[in-house]
Design a protein around this motif. Structure first.
Motif, PDB file in Angstrom:
ATOM      1  N   THR A 110       0.827  -1.204   0.000  1.00 29.08           N
ATOM      2  CA  THR A 110       0.000   0.000   0.000  1.00 29.08           C
ATOM      3  C   THR A 110       0.864   1.258   0.000  1.00 29.08           C
ATOM      4  OG1 THR A 110      -1.767  -1.151   1.183  1.00 29.08           O
ATOM      5  CG2 THR A 110      -1.801   1.252   1.246  1.00 29.08           C
ATOM      6  N   HIS A 111       1.949   1.234   0.783  1.00 30.82           N
ATOM      7  CA  HIS A 111       2.841   2.389   0.851  1.00 30.82           C
ATOM      8  C   HIS A 111       3.693   2.531  -0.410  1.00 30.82           C
ATOM      9  CE1 HIS A 111       2.031   3.594   4.981  1.00 30.82           C
ATOM     10  NE2 HIS A 111       2.068   2.320   5.337  1.00 30.82           N
ATOM     11  N   ILE A 112       4.197   1.408  -0.911  1.00 27.54           N
ATOM     12  CA  ILE A 112       5.149   1.462  -2.031  1.00 27.54           C
ATOM     13  C   ILE A 112       4.458   1.732  -3.364  1.00 27.54           C
ATOM     14  CG2 ILE A 112       6.947   0.194  -3.279  1.00 27.54           C
ATOM     15  CD1 ILE A 112       7.616   1.155  -0.385  1.00 27.54           C
ATOM     16  N   ASP A 113       3.207   1.311  -3.504  1.00 31.23           N
ATOM     17  CA  ASP A 113       2.487   1.549  -4.766  1.00 31.23           C
ATOM     18  C   ASP A 113       2.454   3.030  -5.130  1.00 31.23           C
ATOM     19  OD1 ASP A 113       1.993  -1.055  -5.399  1.00 31.23           O
ATOM     20  OD2 ASP A 113      -0.129  -1.055  -4.837  1.00 31.23           O
ATOM     21  N   GLY A 114       2.450   3.889  -4.121  1.00 30.39           N
ATOM     22  CA  GLY A 114       2.365   5.321  -4.385  1.00 30.39           C
ATOM     23  C   GLY A 114       3.657   5.961  -4.860  1.00 30.39           C
ATOM     24  N   VAL A 115       4.790   5.248  -4.684  1.00 34.43           N
ATOM     25  CA  VAL A 115       6.077   5.858  -5.058  1.00 34.43           C
ATOM     26  C   VAL A 115       6.884   5.025  -6.050  1.00 34.43           C
ATOM     27  CG1 VAL A 115       6.275   7.066  -2.845  1.00 34.43           C
ATOM     28  CG2 VAL A 115       7.321   4.801  -3.097  1.00 34.43           C
ATOM     29  N   LYS A 116       6.425   3.825  -6.372  1.00 33.31           N
ATOM     30  CA  LYS A 116       7.256   2.939  -7.199  1.00 33.31           C
ATOM     31  C   LYS A 116       7.563   3.519  -8.576  1.00 33.31           C
ATOM     32  CE  LYS A 116       3.385   0.069  -8.808  1.00 33.31           C
ATOM     33  NZ  LYS A 116       2.777  -1.287  -8.749  1.00 33.31           N
ATOM     34  N   ASP A 117       6.665   4.369  -9.075  1.00 33.40           N
ATOM     35  CA  ASP A 117       6.910   4.964 -10.391  1.00 33.40           C
ATOM     36  C   ASP A 117       8.020   6.010 -10.357  1.00 33.40           C
ATOM     37  OD1 ASP A 117       4.968   3.379 -11.442  1.00 33.40           O
ATOM     38  OD2 ASP A 117       3.417   4.922 -11.541  1.00 33.40           O
ATOM     39  N   ASN A 118       8.460   6.386  -9.158  1.00 33.40           N
ATOM     40  CA  ASN A 118       9.574   7.334  -9.024  1.00 33.40           C
ATOM     41  C   ASN A 118      10.929   6.646  -9.154  1.00 33.40           C
ATOM     42  OD1 ASN A 118       7.616   9.232  -8.432  1.00 33.40           O
ATOM     43  ND2 ASN A 118       7.881   9.071  -6.217  1.00 33.40           N
ATOM     44  N   TYR A 119      10.919   5.310  -9.231  1.00 34.30           N
ATOM     45  CA  TYR A 119      12.162   4.540  -9.215  1.00 34.30           C
ATOM     46  C   TYR A 119      12.244   3.597 -10.408  1.00 34.30           C
ATOM     47  CZ  TYR A 119      12.433   6.221  -4.427  1.00 34.30           C
ATOM     48  OH  TYR A 119      12.485   7.034  -3.314  1.00 34.30           O
ATOM     49  N   ASP A 120      13.474   3.332 -10.829  1.00 30.19           N
ATOM     50  CA  ASP A 120      13.699   2.286 -11.832  1.00 30.19           C
ATOM     51  C   ASP A 120      13.648   0.912 -11.184  1.00 30.19           C
ATOM     52  OD1 ASP A 120      14.299   4.033 -14.138  1.00 30.19           O
ATOM     53  OD2 ASP A 120      16.052   4.612 -12.941  1.00 30.19           O
ATOM     54  N   TYR A 121      14.197   0.841  -9.956  1.00 33.36           N
ATOM     55  CA  TYR A 121      14.234  -0.438  -9.238  1.00 33.36           C
ATOM     56  C   TYR A 121      13.950  -0.223  -7.758  1.00 33.36           C
ATOM     57  CZ  TYR A 121      16.387  -2.347 -13.411  1.00 33.36           C
ATOM     58  OH  TYR A 121      16.616  -2.734 -14.710  1.00 33.36           O
ATOM     59  N   VAL A 122      13.201  -1.166  -7.181  1.00 34.86           N
ATOM     60  CA  VAL A 122      13.021  -1.234  -5.734  1.00 34.86           C
ATOM     61  C   VAL A 122      13.571  -2.592  -5.302  1.00 34.86           C
ATOM     62  CG1 VAL A 122      11.380  -1.232  -3.818  1.00 34.86           C
ATOM     63  CG2 VAL A 122      10.944   0.200  -5.845  1.00 34.86           C
ATOM     64  N   ILE A 123      14.568  -2.572  -4.411  1.00 32.74           N
ATOM     65  CA  ILE A 123      15.208  -3.805  -3.942  1.00 32.74           C
ATOM     66  C   ILE A 123      14.826  -4.008  -2.478  1.00 32.74           C
ATOM     67  CG2 ILE A 123      17.388  -5.018  -3.589  1.00 32.74           C
ATOM     68  CD1 ILE A 123      16.785  -4.454  -6.541  1.00 32.74           C
ATOM     69  N   ILE A 124      14.213  -5.159  -2.176  1.00 31.51           N
ATOM     70  CA  ILE A 124      13.756  -5.451  -0.816  1.00 31.51           C
ATOM     71  C   ILE A 124      14.597  -6.584  -0.230  1.00 31.51           C
ATOM     72  CG2 ILE A 124      11.796  -6.016   0.654  1.00 31.51           C
ATOM     73  CD1 ILE A 124       9.940  -5.253  -1.664  1.00 31.51           C
ATOM     74  N   ASP A 125      15.235  -6.319   0.912  1.00 32.19           N
ATOM     75  CA  ASP A 125      15.970  -7.362   1.625  1.00 32.19           C
ATOM     76  C   ASP A 125      15.016  -8.029   2.606  1.00 32.19           C
ATOM     77  OD1 ASP A 125      18.080  -8.962   2.463  1.00 32.19           O
ATOM     78  OD2 ASP A 125      18.722  -7.552   4.006  1.00 32.19           O
ATOM     79  N   CYS A 126      14.731  -9.311   2.391  1.00 32.11           N
ATOM     80  CA  CYS A 126      13.799 -10.055   3.240  1.00 32.11           C
ATOM     81  C   CYS A 126      14.523 -10.681   4.432  1.00 32.11           C
ATOM     82  CB  CYS A 126      13.126 -11.163   2.436  1.00 32.11           C
ATOM     83  SG  CYS A 126      12.136 -10.581   1.060  1.00 32.11           S
TER      84      CYS A 126
END
Length: 254
Positions: A110-126
């Motif tokens: 919900t939080h990331i959907d609003g900003v993902k278009d500002n980035y080429d890549y989102v990397i999540i460390d699980c």
């Protein structure tokens, strides 16, 4: 639209966080706009990117439980082209606090959907477990990259992880796929490393990256200085290997 990659393996000590840090930094070095999200309560990605995890005001924990919004958590340009959502040990309590929260699997998304278009890549460390934090990462991500250590038990637990990805895809995120497998801690001097790579390539029905990450002392040293390998020792084999991995990731986006 930003491509969101979760770095996951519930088996610890396989180079998961090292891969998350250095893939993110290598993509940023190539001029890509990157957001790194630390979903591991150990906070090693946070400190490995130069952020003091114990003194930061707001973390992913505050975001997840609703105590802060994204703008209050994000660390802008921790490294050139690279923003970070930091974490510390507080995040370990989130699992319990989310027990009765509706749609808790989608809080991060919900939080990331609003900003993902500002980035080429989102990397999540699980985290190194198949927890609600990992599920949140997987509902947010479009793909999962799996680091595998070049050792005898490399495939142990991998089938469980793949099964989890399939469950998440069937029930929570229809777009999720296995990005691929990357070999880490490769030692060309040992027959074992060579045998593991050959065995996995023959038996694993998954995309496997051509880049192999070597066992490298400079890679091990870099986190203690709070900088990725491409800044700590730009000419090292570890730095060049992660640059090659970044190139492969970019080429698969084309």
């Amino acid at each position: 639209m930003g491509r969101i990659i979760a770095i996951a393996n519930q088996k610890g000590g396989v180079g998961k966080t090292t891969t998350a840090i250095n893939l993110a930094a290598s993509l940023a070095e190539k001029g890509k706009k990157v957001l790194a999200i630390d979903m591991d309560p150990q906070g090693n990605m946070t400190s490995g990117l130069g952020i003091e995890k114990e003194t930061v005001n707001n973390t992913v924990y505050d975001l997840i439980i609703g105590n802060a919004n994204l703008d209050e958590v994000i660390q802008i340009e921790a490294i050139e082209n690279l923003d970070v959502l930091p974490t510390n040990i507080d995040l370990s309590a989130a699992e319990i606090e989310l027990i009765d929260v509706p749609n808790k699997e989608y809080i991060l998304k919900t939080h990331i959907d609003g900003v993902k278009d500002n980035y080429d890549y989102v990397i999540i460390d699980c985290p190194p477990s198949l927890s609600m934090l990992t599920i949140n990462a997987m509902t947010t991500a479009s793909s999962v990259l799996v680091p595998i250590q070049c050792e005898y038990y490399a495939l142990e637990g991998l089938s469980q992880l793949i099964h989890t990805v399939e469950l998440v895809r069937d029930r929570l995120n229809s777009e999720l796929e296995i990005e691929g497998v990357v070999f880490t801690m490769f030692d060309a001097r040992t027959n074992l490393s060579l045998q593991v790579v050959e065995n996995v390539r023959e038996n694993l029905d998954q995309n496997i990256y051509d880049t192999v990450i070597p066992r490298n002392i400079r890679l091990a040293e870099a986190p203690s200085y709070g900088i990725p390998i491409n800044q700590y020792d730009s000419s090292s084999t570890g730095a060049n290997s992660y640059r090659k991995l970044a190139e492969e990731v970019i080429s698969r986006s084309a």
